[in-house]
Design a protein around this motif. Structure first.
Motif, PDB file in Angstrom:
ATOM      1  N   LEU A   1       0.846  -1.181   0.000  1.00 48.44           N
ATOM      2  CA  LEU A   1       0.000   0.000   0.000  1.00 48.44           C
ATOM      3  C   LEU A   1       0.893   1.245   0.000  1.00 48.44           C
ATOM      4  CD1 LEU A   1      -3.213   0.308   0.658  1.00 48.44           C
ATOM      5  CD2 LEU A   1      -2.365   1.340   2.742  1.00 48.44           C
TER       6      LEU A   1
ATOM      7  N   LEU B   1     -10.057  -8.410  10.882  1.00 44.07           N
ATOM      8  CA  LEU B   1      -8.656  -8.403  11.343  1.00 44.07           C
ATOM      9  C   LEU B   1      -8.452  -7.489  12.552  1.00 44.07           C
ATOM     10  CD1 LEU B   1      -6.893  -8.579   7.899  1.00 44.07           C
ATOM     11  CD2 LEU B   1      -6.582 -10.207   9.763  1.00 44.07           C
TER      12      LEU B   1
ATOM     13  N   ARG C   1       4.219 -13.847   8.295  1.00 41.76           N
ATOM     14  CA  ARG C   1       3.294 -14.729   9.013  1.00 41.76           C
ATOM     15  C   ARG C   1       1.918 -14.080   9.103  1.00 41.76           C
ATOM     16  NH1 ARG C   1       6.005 -13.231  14.922  1.00 41.76           N
ATOM     17  NH2 ARG C   1       4.928 -11.255  15.081  1.00 41.76           N
ATOM     18  N   ASP C   2       0.947 -14.912   9.480  1.00 43.74           N
ATOM     19  CA  ASP C   2      -0.404 -14.419   9.703  1.00 43.74           C
ATOM     20  C   ASP C   2      -0.431 -13.746  11.093  1.00 43.74           C
ATOM     21  OD1 ASP C   2      -3.090 -13.989   9.828  1.00 43.74           O
ATOM     22  OD2 ASP C   2      -3.671 -16.100   9.876  1.00 43.74           O
ATOM     23  N   LEU C   3      -0.665 -12.484  11.127  1.00 39.92           N
ATOM     24  CA  LEU C   3      -0.651 -11.675  12.369  1.00 39.92           C
ATOM     25  C   LEU C   3       0.517 -12.024  13.290  1.00 39.92           C
ATOM     26  CD1 LEU C   3      -4.479 -11.293  13.067  1.00 39.92           C
ATOM     27  CD2 LEU C   3      -2.974  -9.838  11.731  1.00 39.92           C
TER      28      LEU C   3
ATOM     29  N   ALA D   1      -5.670  -6.999  -0.901  1.00 45.21           N
ATOM     30  CA  ALA D   1      -5.451  -7.690   0.378  1.00 45.21           C
ATOM     31  C   ALA D   1      -4.888  -6.765   1.456  1.00 45.21           C
ATOM     32  CB  ALA D   1      -4.502  -8.864   0.161  1.00 45.21           C
ATOM     33  N   ALA D   2      -4.385  -5.607   1.039  1.00 45.46           N
ATOM     34  CA  ALA D   2      -3.862  -4.652   2.026  1.00 45.46           C
ATOM     35  C   ALA D   2      -4.974  -3.738   2.531  1.00 45.46           C
ATOM     36  CB  ALA D   2      -2.751  -3.811   1.409  1.00 45.46           C
TER      37      ALA D   2
ATOM     38  N   ASP E   1       4.291  -9.249   8.435  1.00 44.41           N
ATOM     39  CA  ASP E   1       3.261  -9.110   7.396  1.00 44.41           C
ATOM     40  C   ASP E   1       3.027 -10.495   6.798  1.00 44.41           C
ATOM     41  OD1 ASP E   1       2.149  -6.430   5.707  1.00 44.41           O
ATOM     42  OD2 ASP E   1       2.015  -8.341   4.630  1.00 44.41           O
ATOM     43  N   ILE E   2       1.813 -10.719   6.320  1.00 43.52           N
ATOM     44  CA  ILE E   2       1.481 -12.026   5.748  1.00 43.52           C
ATOM     45  C   ILE E   2       2.065 -12.188   4.340  1.00 43.52           C
ATOM     46  CG2 ILE E   2      -0.724 -11.420   4.637  1.00 43.52           C
ATOM     47  CD1 ILE E   2      -1.851 -14.037   5.961  1.00 43.52           C
TER      48      ILE E   2
ATOM     49  N   ASN F   1      -1.626  -0.956  11.321  1.00 41.78           N
ATOM     50  CA  ASN F   1      -2.579  -0.372  10.370  1.00 41.78           C
ATOM     51  C   ASN F   1      -3.042  -1.531   9.496  1.00 41.78           C
ATOM     52  OD1 ASN F   1      -4.052   1.072   8.515  1.00 41.78           O
ATOM     53  ND2 ASN F   1      -2.256   1.903   7.448  1.00 41.78           N
TER      54      ASN F   1
ATOM     55  N   CYS G   1       6.670   1.478   6.756  1.00 44.92           N
ATOM     56  CA  CYS G   1       6.757   2.927   6.999  1.00 44.92           C
ATOM     57  C   CYS G   1       6.496   3.318   8.453  1.00 44.92           C
ATOM     58  CB  CYS G   1       5.819   3.685   6.058  1.00 44.92           C
ATOM     59  SG  CYS G   1       4.097   3.237   6.256  1.00 44.92           S
ATOM     60  N   LEU G   2       5.555   2.628   9.120  1.00 44.24           N
ATOM     61  CA  LEU G   2       5.226   3.033  10.496  1.00 44.24           C
ATOM     62  C   LEU G   2       6.372   2.717  11.449  1.00 44.24           C
ATOM     63  CD1 LEU G   2       1.524   1.761  10.763  1.00 44.24           C
ATOM     64  CD2 LEU G   2       2.314   4.055  10.257  1.00 44.24           C
TER      65      LEU G   2
ATOM     66  N   PRO H   1      -5.745  -4.082   7.236  1.00 41.74           N
ATOM     67  CA  PRO H   1      -6.823  -3.841   6.270  1.00 41.74           C
ATOM     68  C   PRO H   1      -8.120  -3.675   7.068  1.00 41.74           C
ATOM     69  CG  PRO H   1      -5.548  -5.808   5.706  1.00 41.74           C
ATOM     70  CD  PRO H   1      -5.138  -5.406   7.077  1.00 41.74           C
TER      71      PRO H   1
ATOM     72  N   CYS I   1       1.292  -6.053  10.463  1.00 44.11           N
ATOM     73  CA  CYS I   1       0.735  -5.697   9.146  1.00 44.11           C
ATOM     74  C   CYS I   1       1.566  -4.540   8.577  1.00 44.11           C
ATOM     75  CB  CYS I   1      -0.723  -5.291   9.219  1.00 44.11           C
ATOM     76  SG  CYS I   1      -1.809  -6.563   9.851  1.00 44.11           S
ATOM     77  N   CYS I   2       2.878  -4.744   8.521  1.00 48.01           N
ATOM     78  CA  CYS I   2       3.812  -3.627   8.292  1.00 48.01           C
ATOM     79  C   CYS I   2       3.862  -3.095   6.859  1.00 48.01           C
ATOM     80  CB  CYS I   2       5.208  -4.031   8.740  1.00 48.01           C
ATOM     81  SG  CYS I   2       5.888  -5.413   7.787  1.00 48.01           S
ATOM     82  N   GLY I   3       3.449  -3.900   5.851  1.00 52.83           N
ATOM     83  CA  GLY I   3       3.525  -3.422   4.466  1.00 52.83           C
ATOM     84  C   GLY I   3       4.919  -2.931   4.129  1.00 52.83           C
TER      85      GLY I   3
HETATM   86  C1  LIG Z   1      -3.332  -1.220   5.246  1.00 49.32           C
HETATM   87  S1  LIG Z   1      -1.823  -2.114   4.814  1.00 49.32           S
HETATM   88  C2  LIG Z   1      -0.752  -1.231   5.903  1.00 49.32           C
HETATM   89  C3  LIG Z   1       0.659  -1.195   5.467  1.00 49.32           C
HETATM   90  C4  LIG Z   1       1.536  -0.218   6.282  1.00 49.32           C
HETATM   91  N1  LIG Z   1       1.556  -0.575   7.686  1.00 49.32           N
HETATM   92  C5  LIG Z   1       1.060   1.204   6.102  1.00 49.32           C
HETATM   93  O1  LIG Z   1       0.544   1.774   7.072  1.00 49.32           O
HETATM   94  O2  LIG Z   1       1.212   1.768   5.012  1.00 49.32           O
HETATM   95  C6  LIG Z   1      -2.137  -3.642   5.587  1.00 49.32           C
HETATM   96  C7  LIG Z   1      -1.051  -4.710   5.500  1.00 49.32           C
HETATM   97  O3  LIG Z   1      -1.535  -5.857   6.219  1.00 49.32           O
HETATM   98  C8  LIG Z   1      -1.082  -7.027   5.595  1.00 49.32           C
HETATM   99  N2  LIG Z   1      -1.947  -8.147   6.006  1.00 49.32           N
HETATM  100  C9  LIG Z   1      -3.185  -8.457   5.553  1.00 49.32           C
HETATM  101  N3  LIG Z   1      -3.669  -9.526   6.210  1.00 49.32           N
HETATM  102  C10 LIG Z   1      -2.724  -9.891   7.115  1.00 49.32           C
HETATM  103  C11 LIG Z   1      -2.635 -10.938   8.084  1.00 49.32           C
HETATM  104  N4  LIG Z   1      -3.616 -11.810   8.248  1.00 49.32           N
HETATM  105  N5  LIG Z   1      -1.506 -11.042   8.811  1.00 49.32           N
HETATM  106  C12 LIG Z   1      -0.482 -10.148   8.634  1.00 49.32           C
HETATM  107  N6  LIG Z   1      -0.517  -9.143   7.738  1.00 49.32           N
HETATM  108  C13 LIG Z   1      -1.628  -9.009   6.988  1.00 49.32           C
HETATM  109  C14 LIG Z   1      -1.120  -6.697   4.106  1.00 49.32           C
HETATM  110  O4  LIG Z   1      -0.247  -7.542   3.392  1.00 49.32           O
HETATM  111  C15 LIG Z   1      -0.704  -5.217   4.118  1.00 49.32           C
HETATM  112  O5  LIG Z   1       0.686  -5.098   3.912  1.00 49.32           O
END
Ligand SMILES: C[S@@+](CC[C@H](N)C(=O)[O-])C[C@H]1O[C@@H](n2cnc3c(N)ncnc32)[C@H](O)[C@@H]1O
Length: 284
Positions: free
Chosen positions: A93, A223, A173-175, A212-213, A146-147, A189, A127-128, A191, A122-124
């Motif tokens: 994102l 989530l 990983r998942d969460l 998915a983000a 991040d997943i 942050n 940036c945070l 989805p 959920c670091c993407g």
């Molecule tokens: C809204 S983006 C936020 C990215 C970044 N933290 C930002 O603020 O720009 C959400 C992130 O959550 C990740 N994500 C989605 N489902 C997830 C899960 N079950 N476990 C871990 N990460 C997940 C996505 O891959 C995405 O990178």
């Protein structure tokens, strides 16, 4: 025919204007700065500089992508967040200005608590966690999870650029995965957009940013609920969870925090005065 910087500047500006791009001048400047590697003032003082065909071709290619509606950040491959420059690709994102609310609050909380261990869930792009690490006045460790493996590859590039110590770990990983590690501060942050809201988003987002983000089941709350409920296992005593929420989600999310027994629950507004972040302390 030999083209100068001025010729190509005018060509791009004209194409963007003709194709109704909202901020044609700004995007022209960004493309030219990106390709020439010159700062804007240098571009304006070097308008008679001869342009090589390789650079001209690249500028024309990038201009076509802008005209096709692609966000400028994906076209140039970077975005600014909290005054830092981050790599981005379609796998992550684009960092949003409203997410800076999390960083502001996290820095305040870090200053007034003896916290050391931080998790960016959920670091993407990272940036945070990176903005917090770079702006925190004391020594902290930040873990990133991040997943998506593709997101993590971008996050790793950003960590390499901005974090010059070994004070971090990354997890795909998942969460929280199966880890048992505890944190003083968890920021997230996730989805949080519902499927129906998603369909109403700007075409730029729908066509280019990873769904998915953005989207989460259960009207956007799936989530968010999971992150808050599970956080109690991963927070140290007196640790804090900070989570970004969608417009109109803050009251419901606040209730989830209080039903689980969190204390000091606060809601922070973003620059547009929208309730954007909910935080709570786990004192149990
Ligand atoms: C809204 S983006 C936020 C990215 C970044 N933290 C930002 O603020 O720009 C959400 C992130 O959550 C990740 N994500 C989605 N489902 C997830 C899960 N079950 N476990 C871990 N990460 C997940 C996505 O891959 C995405 O990178």
């Amino acid at each position: 025919m030999i083209l100068t910087l001025k010729n190509i500047y005018n060509e791009v500006l004209c194409k963007l204007k003709t194709n109704n791009i909202e901020t044609p001048q700004l995007e022209t400047q960004i493309i030219l700065e990106h390709v020439t590697n010159l700062k804007l003032e240098k571009i304006y003082t070097n308008l008679n500089k001869k342009m090589y065909s390789k650079k001209i071709n690249l500028i024309r290619k990038l201009t076509k992508r802008i005209i096709a509606g692609e966000p400028i950040q994906y076209v140039t491959g970077h975005a600014f967040f909290y005054s830092l420059k981050f790599f981005v690709s379609k796998d992550v994102l684009i960092p949003r200005p409203e997410s800076e609310t999390i960083v502001d609050l996290a820095l305040k909380i870090l200053e007034s608590n003896k916290y050391k261990e931080v998790l960016d869930l959920c670091c993407g792009s990272g940036c945070l966690g990176i903005a917090i690490y770079r702006n925190c006045k004391k020594k902290i460790r930040v873990d990133f999870s991040d997943i998506s493996k593709k997101s993590m590859n971008i996050c790793l590039r950003n960590i390499e650029k901005h974090i010059k110590t070994k004070n971090y770990t990354t997890y795909v990983r998942d969460l929280y995965g199966k880890s048992s590690k505890k944190y003083d501060l968890i920021i997230s942050n996730p989805p949080y957009v519902s499927q129906s809201e998603y369909l109403k988003l700007d075409k730029k987002i729908l066509n280019f940013e990873p769904k998915a983000a953005l989207v989460s089941k259960e009207n956007g709350f799936f989530l968010t609920k999971k992150i808050i409920k599970k956080s109690v296992r991963y927070l140290n005593k007196n640790g804090t969870l900070i989570i970004e929420v969608g417009k109109n989600q803050a009251n419901y999310v606040k209730k989830i925090f209080s039903s689980l027994g969190f204390d000091d629950i606060v809601v922070s507004k973003d620059l547009n005065k929208i309730n954007r972040v909910v935080a709570g302390k786990w004192t149990k």
